[in-house]
Design an enzyme around this catalytic site. Structure first.
Site, mmCIF file in Angstrom:
data_model
loop_
_atom_site.group_PDB
_atom_site.id
_atom_site.type_symbol
_atom_site.label_atom_id
_atom_site.label_comp_id
_atom_site.label_asym_id
_atom_site.label_seq_id
_atom_site.Cartn_x
_atom_site.Cartn_y
_atom_site.Cartn_z
ATOM 1 N N TYR A 1 45.170 41.661 38.133
ATOM 2 C CA TYR A 1 44.430 41.769 39.397
ATOM 3 C C TYR A 1 45.394 42.313 40.438
ATOM 4 O O TYR A 1 45.494 41.789 41.541
ATOM 5 C CB TYR A 1 43.926 40.356 39.755
ATOM 6 C CG TYR A 1 42.809 40.259 40.764
ATOM 7 C CD1 TYR A 1 41.654 41.026 40.646
ATOM 8 C CD2 TYR A 1 42.892 39.357 41.833
ATOM 9 C CE1 TYR A 1 40.616 40.888 41.560
ATOM 10 C CE2 TYR A 1 41.860 39.210 42.743
ATOM 11 C CZ TYR A 1 40.724 39.978 42.599
ATOM 12 O OH TYR A 1 39.692 39.821 43.503
ATOM 13 N N HIS B 1 41.711 46.115 46.385
ATOM 14 C CA HIS B 1 40.521 45.596 45.679
ATOM 15 C C HIS B 1 40.406 44.084 45.902
ATOM 16 O O HIS B 1 39.328 43.570 46.223
ATOM 17 C CB HIS B 1 40.629 45.915 44.187
ATOM 18 C CG HIS B 1 39.586 45.249 43.341
ATOM 19 N ND1 HIS B 1 38.273 45.688 43.295
ATOM 20 C CD2 HIS B 1 39.648 44.181 42.517
ATOM 21 C CE1 HIS B 1 37.573 44.912 42.476
ATOM 22 N NE2 HIS B 1 38.388 43.991 41.982
ATOM 23 N N GLU C 1 34.960 49.164 36.642
ATOM 24 C CA GLU C 1 36.216 48.932 37.356
ATOM 25 C C GLU C 1 37.212 49.991 36.912
ATOM 26 O O GLU C 1 37.498 50.121 35.716
ATOM 27 C CB GLU C 1 36.773 47.531 37.064
ATOM 28 C CG GLU C 1 35.928 46.426 37.684
ATOM 29 C CD GLU C 1 36.602 45.062 37.661
ATOM 30 O OE1 GLU C 1 37.459 44.831 36.776
ATOM 31 O OE2 GLU C 1 36.276 44.237 38.531
ATOM 32 N N GLU D 1 40.612 51.152 36.271
ATOM 33 C CA GLU D 1 41.924 50.547 36.054
ATOM 34 C C GLU D 1 42.780 51.476 35.189
ATOM 35 O O GLU D 1 42.290 52.434 34.621
ATOM 36 C CB GLU D 1 41.794 49.202 35.314
ATOM 37 C CG GLU D 1 40.802 48.243 35.941
ATOM 38 C CD GLU D 1 40.905 46.824 35.392
ATOM 39 O OE1 GLU D 1 41.913 46.518 34.717
ATOM 40 O OE2 GLU D 1 39.979 46.044 35.641
ATOM 41 N N TYR E 1 32.220 32.290 37.214
ATOM 42 C CA TYR E 1 33.676 32.501 37.235
ATOM 43 C C TYR E 1 34.485 31.306 37.721
ATOM 44 O O TYR E 1 35.700 31.253 37.490
ATOM 45 C CB TYR E 1 34.040 33.765 38.026
ATOM 46 C CG TYR E 1 34.211 33.590 39.507
ATOM 47 C CD1 TYR E 1 33.105 33.466 40.340
ATOM 48 C CD2 TYR E 1 35.475 33.561 40.078
ATOM 49 C CE1 TYR E 1 33.266 33.326 41.695
ATOM 50 C CE2 TYR E 1 35.637 33.411 41.446
ATOM 51 C CZ TYR E 1 34.525 33.295 42.249
ATOM 52 O OH TYR E 1 34.682 33.156 43.594
ATOM 53 N N THR F 1 41.462 46.424 39.024
ATOM 54 C CA THR F 1 40.833 47.553 39.713
ATOM 55 C C THR F 1 41.776 48.122 40.753
ATOM 56 O O THR F 1 42.323 47.382 41.570
ATOM 57 C CB THR F 1 39.529 47.098 40.389
ATOM 58 O OG1 THR F 1 38.735 46.431 39.425
ATOM 59 C CG2 THR F 1 38.772 48.274 40.964
HETATM 60 MN MN MN Z 1 39.169 44.118 35.694
#
Ligand code: MN
Length: 430
Positions: A134, A139, A204, A206, A249, A365
């Site tokens: 992360y 982001h 996303e 990445e 989550y 991201t």
């Molecule tokens: Mn991700």
């Protein structure tokens, strides 16, 4: 740091038709992957212009470590090639560079070249484990603001490279369809969750960091050695179902919102190819904590970031029917990582966790600072509140069936030959 050599010279030229002018795969790149053709099953290859060179077929033309490397890469995955780190892949790069630039070798090498249009690309590694980080600080701030306007970053963010263990079995190469996931969703005003197809399917943007070499359990990889454990990079699209994510989550992080599918670009752009594009990690803003010693390394701070430009394009079914070009949703530099790739490796192993060759580490991201560089629809549509207008009159907040997302990335630096990652493409089906 990897020393630059003749394989990085901007003036280097290949006898392969079209390679010198190729936007993705000039001879300075030489990315490795796994391909198959109509007549033969999966084996290792290297991209050169619009061709794929069969590594097993050129092994007899190579010698020493390069020949051994070509042999190790002639199977169905690249895991064996990177088992002990990058040294064999570096030797292979030098050997291939000679074969593909010396016109005296053209007659010998040509039978090993296949038009890329006749090749199917597969996953480059048998991926044992997948971790998604992360590190994209913009982001993290953009998403955090939607939930906590006054305090978008949680207190651990600037101390710990935040990550979670993802799912390796559902990682697919570019071009595979993405089946819309179903799951539990809970509207803020409802008392109970509903079940059904995700209505907030997102992408996303990445980068994927491929682990090379390994460490024994209980033996962390020191930050000063971590860069040697990066085999190379690919593009990663970490498809995300935001409605499933919002409900599931907490407290343990993403689960079914993420593990149904992730798409990668199938060519591994090696650490050696990326050496000219290593740049300084952006300085931390004044007042941010200094990284703990196990994450701090002066050389990594001086060279640990990458000069890579990334972009995302969308083509809807209607746009394709109307003959419209894919619409660019965003474009930006890979400069928003709060932690370097080496810091991710050092952090991942600091507790003794063992990385293995072909493990995949997602950066998270990578949105840059401005709106035109945001790396997800969650950010671009502000959680669905601000629909995007598309050519042909359609609008989108999240992805609909038939939508195809294409991600591209290029390493770009003044005085250097631009190299690309190829495409990371996926279409949503219901
Ligand atoms: Mn991700």
């Amino acid at each position: 740091m990897i020393d630059l050599d003749e394989t990085h010279a901007p003036s280097a030229s290949s006898w392969v038709d079209g390679a010198d002018a190729h936007r993705e795969f000039p001879v300075q790149n030489l990315p490795l992957g796994i391909f198959s053709t109509a007549e033969r099953t999966k084996r290792g290859g290297v991209a050169i212009g619009d061709f794929v060179c069969d590594l097993g077929a050129v092994e007899p033309l190579l010698s020493g470590d390069a020949a051994q490397a070509a042999s190790l890469a002639s199977g169905e995955t690249l895991n064996a090639l990177f088992a002990d780190g990058n040294a064999l892949a570096d030797a292979l790069r030098k050997g291939l560079f000679e074969l593909l630039t010396d016109s005296a070798r053209q007659d010998d090498v040509t039978p090993a070249l296949y038009p890329a249009s006749a090749c199917t690309l597969h996953l480059p590694f048998a991926i044992g484990d997948y971790t998604d980080f992360y590190t994209g600080i913009h982001h993290a701030e953009n998403v955090g603001k939607q939930f906590r306007p006054d305090n978008p970053l949680l207190p651990n963010y600037k101390w710990v490279p935040i990550g979670y263990h993802g799912r390796a079995s559902s990682i697919v190469p570019s071009g595979c369809e993405v089946v819309r996931p179903s799951g539990q969703q809970k509207n803020p005003d409802g008392d109970e969750p509903l079940f059904g197809p995700s209505k907030k399917l997102d992408y996303e943007m990445e980068m994927a960091v491929w682990a090379g070499g390994s460490n024994a359990m209980g033996r962390p990889i020191p930050i000063a050695e971590a860069a040697d454990h990066i085999a190379g990079l690919s593009i990663l699209n970490d498809w995300s179902a935001r409605d499933l994510q919002a409900w599931e989550y907490q407290p343990l992080g993403p689960f079914l919102a993420k593990n149904f599918n992730s798409t990668i670009s199938p060519w591994v752009v090696t650490s050696a190819a990326l050496a000219p594009f290593r740049i300084a990690q952006p300085a931390r803003p004044a007042g941010d904590p200094v990284p703990l010693p196990y994450l701090a390394d002066a050389d990594d701070q001086a060279h640990g970031a990458y000069a890579i430009e990334m972009e995302v394009l969308l083509a809807t079914a209607k746009m394709r029917e109307a003959g419209l070009e894919p619409h660019r949703l965003s474009k930006g530099p890979m400069d928003a990582m709060y932690w370097t790739a080496a810091q991710l490796i050092a952090h991942h192993t600091v507790n003794g966790c063992n990385l293995r060759p072909g493990d995949l580490l997602g950066t998270g991201t990578l949105s840059s600072e401005t709106r035109d560089s945001f790396g997800s629809l969650l950010e671009l549509s502000e959680g669905g509140k601000r629909p995007l207008e598309l050519p042909g009159g359609e609008t989108r907040t999240f992805l609909e069936d038939g939508d195809e997302i294409v991600m591209r990335a290029h390493a770009v630096r003044e005085g250097r030959r631009t190299i690309g990652f190829g495409e990371c493409r996926g279409k949503i089906v219901g």
